[in-house]
Scaffold this motif. Structure first.
Motif, short mmCIF file in Angstrom:
data_model
loop_
_atom_site.label_atom_id
_atom_site.label_comp_id
_atom_site.label_asym_id
_atom_site.label_seq_id
_atom_site.Cartn_x
_atom_site.Cartn_y
_atom_site.Cartn_z
N VAL A 4 -1.08 6.41 3.37
CA VAL A 4 -0.17 5.30 3.04
C VAL A 4 -0.52 4.06 3.86
O VAL A 4 -0.59 2.96 3.33
CB VAL A 4 1.30 5.72 3.29
N VAL A 5 -0.75 4.28 5.17
CA VAL A 5 -1.04 3.12 6.04
C VAL A 5 -2.28 2.40 5.53
O VAL A 5 -2.35 1.18 5.50
CB VAL A 5 -1.24 3.58 7.50
N ASP A 6 -3.24 3.19 5.05
CA ASP A 6 -4.54 2.63 4.70
C ASP A 6 -4.50 1.78 3.43
O ASP A 6 -5.47 1.11 3.09
CB ASP A 6 -5.53 3.79 4.53
N ARG A 7 -3.34 1.80 2.71
CA ARG A 7 -3.25 0.91 1.55
C ARG A 7 -3.30 -0.54 2.00
O ARG A 7 -3.71 -1.41 1.26
CB ARG A 7 -1.94 1.16 0.81
N ASP A 8 -2.84 -0.78 3.22
CA ASP A 8 -2.97 -2.11 3.82
C ASP A 8 -4.03 -1.96 4.91
O ASP A 8 -3.74 -1.52 6.01
CB ASP A 8 -1.61 -2.55 4.39
N ARG A 9 -5.27 -2.32 4.55
CA ARG A 9 -6.39 -2.05 5.46
C ARG A 9 -6.18 -2.69 6.84
O ARG A 9 -6.51 -2.09 7.86
CB ARG A 9 -7.71 -2.59 4.85
N SER A 10 -5.61 -3.87 6.85
CA SER A 10 -5.46 -4.55 8.14
C SER A 10 -4.54 -3.75 9.05
O SER A 10 -4.66 -3.78 10.27
CB SER A 10 -4.93 -5.96 7.95
N ALA A 11 -3.63 -2.97 8.46
CA ALA A 11 -2.72 -2.17 9.28
C ALA A 11 -3.44 -0.98 9.89
O ALA A 11 -3.31 -0.69 11.08
CB ALA A 11 -1.53 -1.72 8.44
#
Lengths: 248, 649
Positions: B57-64
């Motif tokens: 899930v976190v990796d859907r927003d790469r910058s996160a």
């Protein structure tokens, strides 16, 4: 002010299931403003349907068990007569206008008032305690949206008009917590004449022109002698073709 | 004695401060109701849940993910190594200090990436305030720690500078440790514990069907109090879940009610729920406010009502939710927002009767005649006059039981059902309907919190279904599908339920239907929440549309991350006013694709999207498109040229 709400045997018009009549739910709403713990009273085979009254704001419900289709009036009259004689007599009995789906004569409140010797006032939309003790100020709904404020002496029977405020919302938790007391029917005490009689239907003229809400004019009689008042009313009804002499 | 030698003791001090602060939080969690937690299984599954499910899930927003991996990794590594520094032999080694410096360097790199997300201007969905200051503390801790340890690795050539650097490291480190009670850093331990003691462990099971982890749990109707009134009425691991929130705002960005200007932000709500048990927000909430925020009293406490005009959350916030689960799908901390909302709604409805005024009517109809629209059950099949629609009471058994649902009472829904019934007849499927014995599935009642009505209907429907023999239940309503498939098993009815898109796709694939090509039309598919997100079925409808030769364009938000039409969870009944309407927003997204038709697979979505005014793409159910193709196939002989659109003379 101890208040009892009469609950009739109503049927859902779509499913035919027993349910609480909306008008009686509204009556419970009015009762809840006067009494912290309004009570319900039902005569019938069980509490199915009317127990919803507990969810709409009743605190307790007396169910006098009677077979399906039995006239509820003697049991109602007997129960109320007993409680009127008790230490904490009910000050106010609220009811709807008629049953919905059962034997709907619409006469129960009147016959009950007659049997108990209580005054009756129809079509209340708002209730509040009067300034003097044991009195009640009733806003009565009349035709064409008019309202009339009447003060009555308690104890009394008051019927509720559909224009009264909407019922309190239903809450399952409240219904679950409400107390249901079951009683066996005891009809020996108060004899009631329940023979309302049956007559064939006769078309009556419409009252659009003559019926008005404005009190006053030529027909206003202030404080007439009861005999005189009855004569005037009968004359009015006959003049307008509503009642033909001797034909009811 | 060098300054670096104090660093291990600093970490010990930080751990003690953090432990005290977390202890204060644990005391708050303990006020919640008990919950059955399989600790051993949870602990075993923790690495996988964290490294696979959370990371996914976190990796859907790469910058996160790029920011979080080095920051957290560096912090944990540096702290761990520094604790080992209490061993004198290690503390004397230059190599050891070089290693610590390396982990501080990794952390510094992470903090730089984090800073880029927040400065000069943070992403709008992120919270400011203490969250905006977090990278400052982390940065000071990492940079000063790095420099101190580099000096130590070089043999401490500048002892004064080294000592000067130690003080800011200590200050930032202790400040970080102090925020573990109410501030940002509490997400670390609460998040990990939440993964272990998650109230819905099935959602991490890759083998389990998606629906198993999304169905609502039955409420014990004999309980002392029905639903959740105060923080203490939540199970303790729910309270824990609220503390896991990192206020990343992904839920808010996905929330349809927030987008439409209704007073709901899932992030704000979770922050409020986390603050409620401790007596209110320790610092002012620094995210975006609820849109068109309603004023509340702000009273809070473990035994204070949460949802009330005096409390922390306004009732309108609660009733704005469409239960679309977009927030749950987006949450990297695996928080179950919808469960919390339904629990709170249950108390409002069952104990206080405080449902929105317009929602009282369907609930009253449910009580009176088992249908939220107040129509008689025997009228359900009236729309099908003239169609061949066998009743199971006449046949006794059927291969497929067609569950008609509420759409049968709605003129628009009837068009879809007619197309479906005609298709089934064309394919020669052995099917039947319950007819007048079918009661509503109870979805609306349950989402509005009326669990008593839902349970009554569920038991009655299970009882009816048990009288007949059938292979599968087929329905065109994803809400009915979800309820019967995933929520009826708790009431003794386990059925194979199939959605019409999946069933029709099967028929086409097996060659029982021969639809003509509808090539030349552009189409986009709107995923119903209760089919896509709740049950993970996103492929069958697309396969069917592709089989019809339609040019399929995808909206930016589709599949499991699709946006809600606004029709679920009783939101249309609650009708909380906002700035715009959710279906208007969704229709705008449809228009962006340039498709002339939007394919839908749910009567609610159909009604909501068709309610959009002005010029807009046509709304067609997948079943209608298929029937159109079948009819087109009948009109022309096989092998003839593709039928042209009729043109006016």
């Amino acid at each position: 002010m101890k208040t009892v709400v009469l609950l009739s045997d109503a049927r859902n018009p779509v499913s035919g299931r027993a349910q609480l009549s909306r008008l009686e739910a509204q009556a419970i709403g009015l009762a809840a403003e006067l009494d912290e713990s309004p009570q319900g009273l039902h005569v019938g085979p069980g509490e199915e349907g009317v127990s919803a009254g507990l969810g709409h704001g009743l605190c307790g419900l007396d169910v006098i068990e009677a077979p399906e289709g039995e006239d509820p009036l003697p049991a109602l009259a007997a129960f109320l007569a007993t409680s009127l004689k008790s230490d904490e007599p009910p000050a106010l009995v609220l009811c709807g206008r008629r049953g919905e789906g059962g034997l709907d004569t619409g006469l129960v409140p009147y016959l009950l008032a007659e049997a108990l010797g209580l005054p009756i006032l129809a079509d209340a939309v708002a209730l509040r305690p009067g300034e003097a003790s044991d009195t009640l100020v009733v806003d009565q709904a009349m035709a064409k949206g008019a309202r009339r404020r009447v003060t009555i002496r308690l104890p009394a029977i008051v019927t509720v008009h559909p224009l009264a405020p909407p019922p309190l919302p239903f809450a399952f938790g409240r219904m679950r917590r409400g107390e249901i007391r079951r009683h066996a029917a005891d009809v020996s005490e108060v004899p009631v004449d329940v023979d309302a009689g049956e007559r064939p239907h006769r078309a009556r003229p419409k009252l659009m022109r003559t019926a008005g809400t404005a009190s006053g004019g030529a027909n206003l009689h202030v404080g007439p002698d009861p005999e005189e008042a009855a004569r005037l009313i009968l004359a009015y009804l006959e003049d307008n073709g509503i009642r033909r002499y001797g034909q009811g | 004695m060098t300054a670096a030698a104090f660093l291990p003791w600093l970490i010990v001090a930080m751990i003690i401060v953090a432990a005290i602060q977390i202890g204060r939080r644990v005391m708050l969690w303990r006020q919640g109701r008990p919950a059955a937690v399989d600790w051993i299984a949870g602990l075993k599954a923790l690495p996988r849940r964290y490294l696979v499910d959370v990371h996914h899930v976190v990796d859907r927003d790469r910058s996160a993910s790029r920011m979080h991996v080095p920051t957290a990794g560096g912090l944990v590594l540096a702290s761990g190594l520094l604790v080992l520094g209490l061993i004198p032999a290690l503390a004397a080694s230059h190599l050891y200090w070089a290693l610590v410096a390396l982990s501080f360097m990794v952390m510094t790199a992470g903090v730089v990436l984090e800073t880029q997300r927040r400065y000069p201007r943070a992403l709008p969905r992120l919270s400011l305030g203490r969250w905006q200051r977090l990278p400052v503390y982390l940065g000071v801790f990492a940079v000063c720690g790095l420099l101190t340890t580099v000096l130590a690795a070089l043999g401490n050539p500048l002892p004064v500078l080294s000592l000067l650097l130690f003080f800011p490291t200590a200050a930032a480190g202790l400040a970080l440790a102090a925020t573990t009670a109410t501030g940002p850093m509490r997400h670390a331990l609460a998040g990990a514990t939440h993964l272990v003691a998650h109230p819905r462990p099935q959602r991490f099971d890759p083998e389990a069907a998606k629906g198993e982890a999304t169905g609502l749990r039955p409420l014990d109707l004999d309980a002392e109090k029905l639903g959740t009134e105060t923080p203490a009425d939540f199970a303790w691991n729910r309270l824990l879940a609220f503390d896991a929130c990192v206020q990343c705002g992904r839920c808010e960005a996905a929330c349809p009610a927030f987008a439409a200007g209704q007073p709901l932000s899932p992030k704000h709500l979770i922050a409020d729920l986390a603050a409620a048990s401790g007596g209110g927000h320790a610092r002012a909430y620094a995210g975006q406010p609820y849109p068109n925020e309603r004023a509340t009293g702000g009273a809070a406490g473990a035994h204070t009502a949460i949802v009330s005009p005096e409390g922390l959350v306004h009732p309108d916030t609660l009733w704005s939710c469409t239960t679309c689960r977009a927030c749950v799908e987006e949450c990297p901390m695996m928080i179950e927002h919808v469960d919390a909302i339904v629990d709170l709604r249950r108390f409002q409805t069952l104990e206080r009767g405080a449902v929105p005024m317009k929602a009282e009517e369907p609930l009253a109809h449910y009580r009176g005649c088992d249908e939220p629209n107040g129509r008689p059950l025997f009228e359900r099949t009236d729309f099908a006059a003239g169609l061949s629609l066998p009743r199971i009471v006449e046949k006794g058994e059927a291969e497929v039981l067609l569950w008609l649902g509420q759409a049968a009472y709605d003129l628009r829904g009837q068009r879809t059902l007619k197309a479906l019934i005609q298709t089934l007849n064309a394919a020669g499927v052995d099917f039947a309907v319950l007819g007048g014995q079918e009661r509503d599935c109870g979805d609306l009642a349950r989402r509005l919190g009326d669990e008593a009505t839902f349970q009554r209907l569920a038991r009655a429907n299970v009882e009816t279904l048990s009288r007949y023999r059938f292979g599968r239940i087929l329905t065109a309503d994803p809400h009915a599908l979800h309820v019967i498939r995933n929520e009826y098993p708790a009431f003794g009815g386990a059925y194979k339920v199939v959605h019409h898109t999946a069933f029709l796709a099967e028929l086409v694939e097996s060659g029982r239907l021969a639809p003509a090509s509808l090539a030349g039309r552009t189409i986009t598919y709107h995923d119903p929440c209760y089919l896509g997100r709740y049950n993970g079925e996103v492929e069958a409808p697309r396969a069917l549309l592709d089989a019809l030769g339609l040019e399929r364009r995808e909206m930016a938000r589709s599949g499991k991350r699709s946006m809600c039409c606004g029709g679920g969870g009783g939101a249309p009944s609650a009708d909380v006013p906002g700035d715009t309407r959710i279906p208007d927003i969704r229709m705008g997204q449809v228009k962006e694709t340039g498709a002339k038709t939007v394919a839908v697979a749910c009567p609610q979505c159909t009604a909501m999207l068709e309610g959009v005014t002005g010029e807009r793409p046509e709304v067609k159910d997948v079943a209608e498109l298929l029937w159109e193709a079948i009819e087109a196939g009948r009109r022309k002989p096989a092998g003839a040229a593709a039928a042209r659109e009729l043109e006016p003379a």
